[in-house]
Structure formats: structure tokens, C-alpha cells
Design an enzyme around this catalytic site. Structure first.
Site, short mmCIF file in Angstrom:
data_model
loop_
_atom_site.label_atom_id
_atom_site.label_comp_id
_atom_site.label_asym_id
_atom_site.label_seq_id
_atom_site.Cartn_x
_atom_site.Cartn_y
_atom_site.Cartn_z
N GLU A 144 67.64 -40.72 18.07
CA GLU A 144 66.75 -39.77 18.72
C GLU A 144 67.30 -38.36 18.64
O GLU A 144 66.56 -37.38 18.78
CB GLU A 144 66.56 -40.18 20.19
CG GLU A 144 65.49 -39.42 20.92
CD GLU A 144 65.09 -40.08 22.22
OE1 GLU A 144 64.91 -39.37 23.22
OE2 GLU A 144 64.96 -41.33 22.23
N LEU A 178 68.24 -48.09 12.80
CA LEU A 178 67.86 -46.95 13.62
C LEU A 178 68.41 -45.64 13.08
O LEU A 178 69.54 -45.58 12.61
CB LEU A 178 68.39 -47.17 15.03
CG LEU A 178 68.15 -46.04 16.03
CD1 LEU A 178 66.68 -45.98 16.41
CD2 LEU A 178 69.00 -46.25 17.28
N PHE A 221 67.20 -34.72 24.39
CA PHE A 221 66.67 -36.07 24.16
C PHE A 221 65.32 -36.16 24.84
O PHE A 221 64.96 -35.31 25.67
CB PHE A 221 67.64 -37.13 24.72
CG PHE A 221 68.45 -37.84 23.66
CD1 PHE A 221 69.05 -37.15 22.63
CD2 PHE A 221 68.63 -39.21 23.71
CE1 PHE A 221 69.80 -37.79 21.66
CE2 PHE A 221 69.39 -39.87 22.76
CZ PHE A 221 69.97 -39.17 21.73
N ARG A 273 60.38 -42.64 24.85
CA ARG A 273 60.27 -43.49 23.67
C ARG A 273 59.04 -44.38 23.68
O ARG A 273 58.42 -44.60 22.64
CB ARG A 273 61.53 -44.36 23.55
CG ARG A 273 62.76 -43.56 23.16
CD ARG A 273 63.98 -44.44 23.09
NE ARG A 273 65.13 -43.65 22.66
CZ ARG A 273 66.36 -44.13 22.54
NH1 ARG A 273 66.59 -45.41 22.85
NH2 ARG A 273 67.34 -43.37 22.13
N HIS A 316 61.72 -48.41 19.58
CA HIS A 316 62.22 -47.08 19.26
C HIS A 316 61.32 -46.45 18.20
O HIS A 316 60.94 -47.11 17.23
CB HIS A 316 63.65 -47.17 18.74
CG HIS A 316 64.38 -45.86 18.72
ND1 HIS A 316 64.07 -44.86 17.83
CD2 HIS A 316 65.40 -45.39 19.47
CE1 HIS A 316 64.88 -43.83 18.04
NE2 HIS A 316 65.69 -44.12 19.03
N HIS A 376 63.89 -52.25 19.93
CA HIS A 376 65.19 -51.60 20.04
C HIS A 376 66.00 -52.00 21.25
O HIS A 376 67.21 -52.20 21.16
CB HIS A 376 64.99 -50.09 20.04
CG HIS A 376 66.25 -49.30 20.21
ND1 HIS A 376 67.31 -49.39 19.33
CD2 HIS A 376 66.64 -48.40 21.16
CE1 HIS A 376 68.29 -48.59 19.71
NE2 HIS A 376 67.91 -47.99 20.83
N GLN A 399 61.52 -52.29 24.84
CA GLN A 399 61.30 -50.96 24.28
C GLN A 399 61.32 -50.97 22.75
O GLN A 399 62.20 -51.60 22.15
CB GLN A 399 62.38 -49.99 24.77
CG GLN A 399 62.19 -48.57 24.27
CD GLN A 399 63.31 -47.65 24.72
OE1 GLN A 399 64.34 -47.56 24.07
NE2 GLN A 399 63.12 -46.99 25.85
N ARG A 412 63.46 -47.08 29.33
CA ARG A 412 64.68 -46.31 29.55
C ARG A 412 64.67 -45.08 28.64
O ARG A 412 64.16 -45.11 27.53
CB ARG A 412 65.92 -47.17 29.32
CG ARG A 412 66.13 -47.63 27.90
CD ARG A 412 67.31 -46.92 27.27
NE ARG A 412 67.67 -47.52 26.00
CZ ARG A 412 68.35 -46.89 25.07
NH1 ARG A 412 68.73 -45.65 25.25
NH2 ARG A 412 68.66 -47.48 23.94
#
Length: 618
Positions: free
Chosen positions: A270, A267, A141, A301, A257, A369, A255, A405
Site C-alpha cells: 500500500e 502483494l 496509508f 482497503r 488487498h 490478503h 480482507q 483493518r
């Protein structure tokens, strides 16, 4: 009014709420979970990619440990997190993942032998060790030094939620679904539960509890383009804010995405990029290595979303009736991988986009997101301002994410924080005698009844018009890139919308049964207040940190802004009251360069005595 009583009231029955419920029920306490939808339809079930934990079982995760995970988390937060909490999280995550396996989560497991993996669209061979056969596997990730994201194909949230829900039912936890919490019962010092509205009948219902947990998820629906479900309207944060004494932390940290699909904004995980997918522009050119040579598509991100936006601003986006977008390419991963490890992505593309990702490119663009901000708690999950109130998951600002995050950390946080906070709730209950106030209950019920009565006699705009106006402002003025002029315009427009909310009216006829319009109308004024906490907090924070990117203040300013924002809302106010606290009680990893994203840093002074080793319990 019907009134229920329990030891623990969990407002929200997604992963965080259910994990706290399990911990309390295992200790012998009575628990009631409230949920707008049946728990298995909670938004946690939409999470695809996985949960980060430093298990080090896979060959690409070899040598991983909690300290490396901690370092990645702090860098990912752009030094905006509480490092004590980040350490608790990193140390607890491996235990929590194994516990979930014990409860029945079917984690993908290590298969020994030689395997073909992908990085940056190119294949490479790696040999998984025989001695690790059957242990929990992991995938890559963004923003991580090791592959540590535990997963169940791309349906991790679904698998873990169903497992936790089964465990909760085994333990006799009561679930009251189709219940919308409207107001906390409190006396200004203690929280005693909440007043909820039964979405089937319209009836108000009282819930007394010795400990109350807010675990209602995020508030992404203040934006129009969001990956969040329609139930992610910030109900828990609104209830806390309306008390006037519970602050929300870091609300400006929102955030986006990188891979929301176009035009649906659903979505795609990731894990697509972690498994080797690449981002392409209108010329089908892979552009991310030009911006981030080391991390490319697997930078954090916030960075990838900004780079994508920058690239589209240069005219290299793909034109469409829905605006510019870019391409996500996973074709090279092959049919078997896509229909097994990325099967939900395959289904989403086929059914919602009419795109076959085995043979076609996926249209994507950055989409709102996740909310790093939420109900401010201490390291035990206890909310500031009200004794007996706790929060966990995305609804909370615990605060391990700071200003950005890492993917896989929030899904892990639900069960890690659920475990940690659940144990603290148990400790609280073991040492606490409670007295419930019917006066406080009646005051909360009267407050909600007054709001409903005002809506029935209102003569202004309907809730949908006002919600849409709020979402337009957030998209236009409080997006990925921010500046003082736009933010001030956004704040002014949101204040006008909040004033219009006082005259809000209902288009539908009065109903004592299901009434979706009334449910939304009760939420909209609070959603506008949340939007103002975001916009006003962003206006005041004159720096760029993580997902908060100011074009007029591009530097990360550790000298003046190594602090956390606390927003409270006083009765009759048109703006939140902002205060600030130290970002962390001590530093394990002193502020430095993230290793990706670029940008200038204005250093602050950190006293040597405020720096402790990872292993030292300060």
C-alpha cells in the site's frame, strides 16, 4: 515420544510470537518457539509497507496523537472493533515503535529541508523541520487522517523480524523449527501445551507449557488467489477450533488487498499508493476519484477493493489470460524513489512479472490478503474457553480490526499486541501454579495418530483435490461481494467437501521422514472447517460492514448487527455453532459515517451511559 517442558510455548515464530517470547524471556521465564519454517522465513518477513503509530514527527504527520489514530482505526473497522482494545493499541504503538528502534530496527528517519512528495500522482513540496532531524519518519496509508506509517523502505516486516529474532536469540529462547503443531493438550478447562509433528522425521513430539500462545498468522490459503504464503493455512486456528470450547471471532471478516499482482498474487505494498501511486483502468484513466473524491486510492482497503471490482464489472478492466485486472502506476515517483523506498516492489515486478515499474504499469487486482477473524481473546490476549491459552497477531481476534483493518495496523499489532499480551503472560505465570496431565498428552497424541492412521487406510480423494475444491468454492461464492444465494451454495458445497475429507487418502507411500503430502492432508479437514466458519458466518450476517459486503443487504445494520460472531465446532458437527457478543464494552466513538465508502446505515440505540471520553479509563 519426546516431551519438552517450558514456562511459555509460542506456536508460531513470526513477529507476534517472537515479541511475546522476548517479553517473557526478559522477565526470566523459559520459552520455546515452534515454527513450521526457520523463524526468519516466517510470513511476517513479507510485510512491506510499515507500522502505524502516532509519532507526529514528519511534517505530514504533525499534530497526530493516539486519539486521532484511534478514531481512524474505529472508522476503518466500520465500528466492528472492541474500542477498549483499539485504545490500548493506539496508546501503546508509539512506545512499541521506539522500543523496536532501541532493539535495532533501522527506521527511515526525518531529513530536514524541502522535499518533493506525491499525492494522487501529483507532486507537492513540504519542508521537514530541523528540530525533528533523525526522528522516525512516516508515510501515508489508506484511511488515515495523518501520515503515521513508520517504515524501513518497503522491507519493514523483514527488518523488524530480523531484529526481534536477534533479540530473542540473545535472551536464550529455544526455537524448534520445522515443527507443525497438530493438537492442543487440554482437559476442557486448561491448556497445557501441544502435540507437534516433526516435519523432518514424522515423529510426534509433546510440549508441556504453563502458558501457550497461538501466533500462527492468517488462514488465507483457504482461498486460491491470496497474497499469503503456503504456510498460512490456519494451523493455530484449527487447533483451537478442534478443542470444541475455544471460539473463533468474526471469521466472516476477510480482507482483500487492492494490489495483488497478476498473475502471481504477490502483494505490492500500500506504500505504493501512499507514496503517490495511482490506479488506472484499461484506458489508462485514473478512476478512483470518481468513486471516492476525497480519499481516492487512499480510502480503506475494503472500499478500494470494491471500487476496483465495480469498475472491472463495467468492462473497464484490462483483459488478460488470467482474467481482468487494472494498472498501478508508480512511474512518476522516479527511479531513485522506486529503487530505494520501494525497492522490494521493484524486485518483485522485475523478477516475478517481467515488468519494470520505473517505465511500465504494474498489473494488479484485489486479492485475499488478511483475516480479521481468529482465536477470540479478551483485551489481555487470553483465549476464551481454555485457561492458560493466549493468542496474538493475525491468528487472534483481539479485536482491534473489527470488519476491516487499516494498512499498517496489523504489522503494528504484532509488536504492540506482542508487548501487551507478553506482559499479561508474565503476570499469569507469576501468579499461577501448573499441573501437567500425561493423560491429556496421551489423548492429544492418540487423536493425531488416529488421523494419520485414517489417512493411510483411506480410499477417497487426495488432499490436493479436496483443497483445490475448497479454494474454488471460496473464490466463487465467498468473495469480495456476497449474497445469500451464493453463500448458501458455498456452505452446501463445503459441507460436501468436509464429508469427503473423512475418506481422504494418501497418494504417496508411507514415510517416516519428510512427507509434504501428509502434512497437507492433516491440515485440509481443518481448513474446510475454517472455510465453513467464514461462509456460514457470512450467510447469517444479513448486513454489510467493512470487508463483509452483502449485495442483498447493502446497509450497515447497527440496530441488529453491532455484534461480534463467535464460532465453535462441536464434535461430529457439520457446521459451526454461532453465538454473538457485544462488539465493545463501551463506546468512545459512537457509530457514524466513515467518511468514505458510502452506503446506508441503519442506526442502533447507544445509551449515553455507555459512551466514555478517550482519556477516561472505564
Amino acid at each position: 515420544m519426546r516431551v519438552f517442558q517450558s514456562d511459555v510455548l509460542c506456536i508460531g515464530a513470526g513477529l507476534a510470537g517472537e515479541r511475546v517470547a522476548v517479553e517473557a524471556a526478559q522477565a526470566g521465564f523459559s520459552v520455546i518457539c515452534l515454527s513450521i519454517v526457520p523463524p526468519r522465513r516466517s510470513h511476517s518477513s513479507a510485510a512491506q509497507g510499515g507500522m502505524q503509530a502516532a509519532l507526529g514527527n514528519s511534517i505530514m504527520g504533525e499534530g497526530d496523537c493516539p486519539e486521532i489514530h484511534f478514531n481512524d482505526t474505529v472508522k476503518g473497522s466500520d465500528w466492528g472493533c472492541d474500542q477498549e482494545v483499539a485504545r490500548i493499541f493506539a496508546n501503546t504503538a508509539p512506545i512499541a515503535m521506539r522500543e523496536m528502534a532501541w532493539m535495532g530496527v533501522p527506521w527511515n528517519r526525518v531529513v530536514p529541508g524541502e522535499h518533493t512528495y506525491f499525492k494522487g500522482g501529483k507532486p507537492f513540496q513540504a519542508t521537514e523541520k530541523k528540530e525533528n532531524e533523525g526522528l522516525i519518519h512516516s508515510r501515508a496509508f489508506g484511511g488515515t487522517a495523518k501520515w503515521r506509517t513508520c517504515y524501513t523502505s518497503d522491507g519493514t516486516g523483514h527488518a523488524v523480524l530480523f531484529t526481534l529474532d536477534n533479540r530473542m536469540l540473545q535472551l536464550g529462547v529455544e526455537v524448534h523449527d520445522r515443527m507443525q503443531a497438530e493438537a492442543l493438550i487440554h482437559d476442557g478447562e486448561r491448556c497445557m501445551g501441544c502435540v507437534a509433528r516433526d516435519l523432518r522425521t514424522g515423529e510426534l513430539v509433546g510440549y508441556f507449557a504453563r502458558a501457550t500462545l497461538i501466533a500462527t498468522g492468517g488462514f488465507g490459503r483457504i482461498y486460491r488467489a491470496t497474497t499469503n504464503a503456503v504456510i498460512c493455512d490456519g494451523g493455530g486456528q484449527i487447533a483451537a477450533l478442534e478443542t470444541g470450547v475455544v471460539p473463533l471471532g468474526n471469521m466472516e471478516a476477510v480482507q482483500f488487498h487492492p494490489t495483488g499482482t497478476v498473475p502471481t498474487d504477490i502483494l505490492v505494498t500500500e506504500g505504493c499508493r501512499g507514496d503517490g501511486g495511482t490506479l488506472l483502468d484499461v484506458n489508462e484513466y485514473r478512476f478512483m476519484p470518481d468513486y471516492e473524491p476525497e480519499k481516492a486510492e487512499l480510502a480503506s482497503r475494503d472500499v478500494v477493493s470494491r471500487r476496483m471490482t465495480e469498475h472491472m464489472r463495467k468492462g473497464l478492466g484490462v483483459k488478460s489470460p488470467y482474467g481482468d485486472h487494472l494498472w498501478l502506476d508508480i512511474r512518476h515517483l522516479g527511479e531513485k524513489h522506486i529503487t530505494t523506498n520501494l525497492r522490494e516492489v521493484y524486485d518483485i515486478c522485475m523478477h516475478f512479472l517481467g515488468v519494470n515499474p520505473i517505465h511500465q504499469l504494474i498489473p494488479v487486482r484485489p486479492t485475499q490478503h488478511y483475516s480479521m477473524g481468529g482465536v477470540r481473546t479478551n483485551k489481555d490476549g487470553a483465549a476464551y474457553g481454555l485457561h492458560g491459552l493466549f493468542s496474538a497477531g493475525e491468528a487472534a481476534c483481539w479485536d482491534m480490526h473489527g470488519f476491516n483493518r487499516l494498512g499498517g495496523n496489523s504489522l503494528a499489532e504484532t509488536v504492540v499486541a506482542g508487548r501487551v499480551v507478553g506482559k499479561k503472560v508474565v503476570e499469569f505465570l507469576q501468579g499461577c501454579d501448573s499441573v501437567f496431565s500425561t493423560k491429556a498428552l496421551n489423548e492429544a497424541a492418540t487423536l493425531v495418530q488416529g488421523r494419520i492412521a485414517a489417512l493411510r487406510r483411506g480410499s477417497g480423494d487426495d488432499c490436493y483435490t479436496l483443497r483445490n475444491a475448497m479454494q474454488d468454492v471460496m473464490m466463487e461464492y465467498v468473495g469480495i461481494f456476497r449474497n445469500g444465494k451464493d453463500l448458501q451454495t458455498g456452505v452446501d458445497k463445503l459441507q460436501e467437501i468436509l464429508e469427503r475429507c473423512k475418506r481422504m487418502s494418501l497418494r504417496g507411500r508411507a514415510s517416516h521422514g519428510p512427507d509434504g503430502e501428509l502434512s497437507m492432508a492433516l491440515r485440509v479437514p481443518g481448513m474446510v472447517k475454517l472455510a465453513l466458519c467464514v461462509a456460514y458466518g457470512a450467510l447469517q450476517r444479513t448486513e454489510s460492514r467493512g470487508a463483509h459486503a452483502r449485495e442483498d443487504y447493502p446497509e450497515r445494520n447497527d440496530k441488529d448487527w453491532l455484534v461480534r460472531t463467535l464460532a465453535t465446532w462441536k464434535e461430529g458437527a457439520t457446521l459451526p455453532t454461532l453465538e454473538y457478543e457485544k462488539v465493545t464494552p463501551f463506546f468512545i466513538l459512537p457509530p457514524g459515517d466513515r467518511g468514505y465508502g458510502g452506503g446506508k446505515i441503519i442506526p442502533g440505540k447507544i445509551e449515553d451511559g455507555n459512551i466514555v471520553p478517550f482519556a477516561e479509563q472505564a
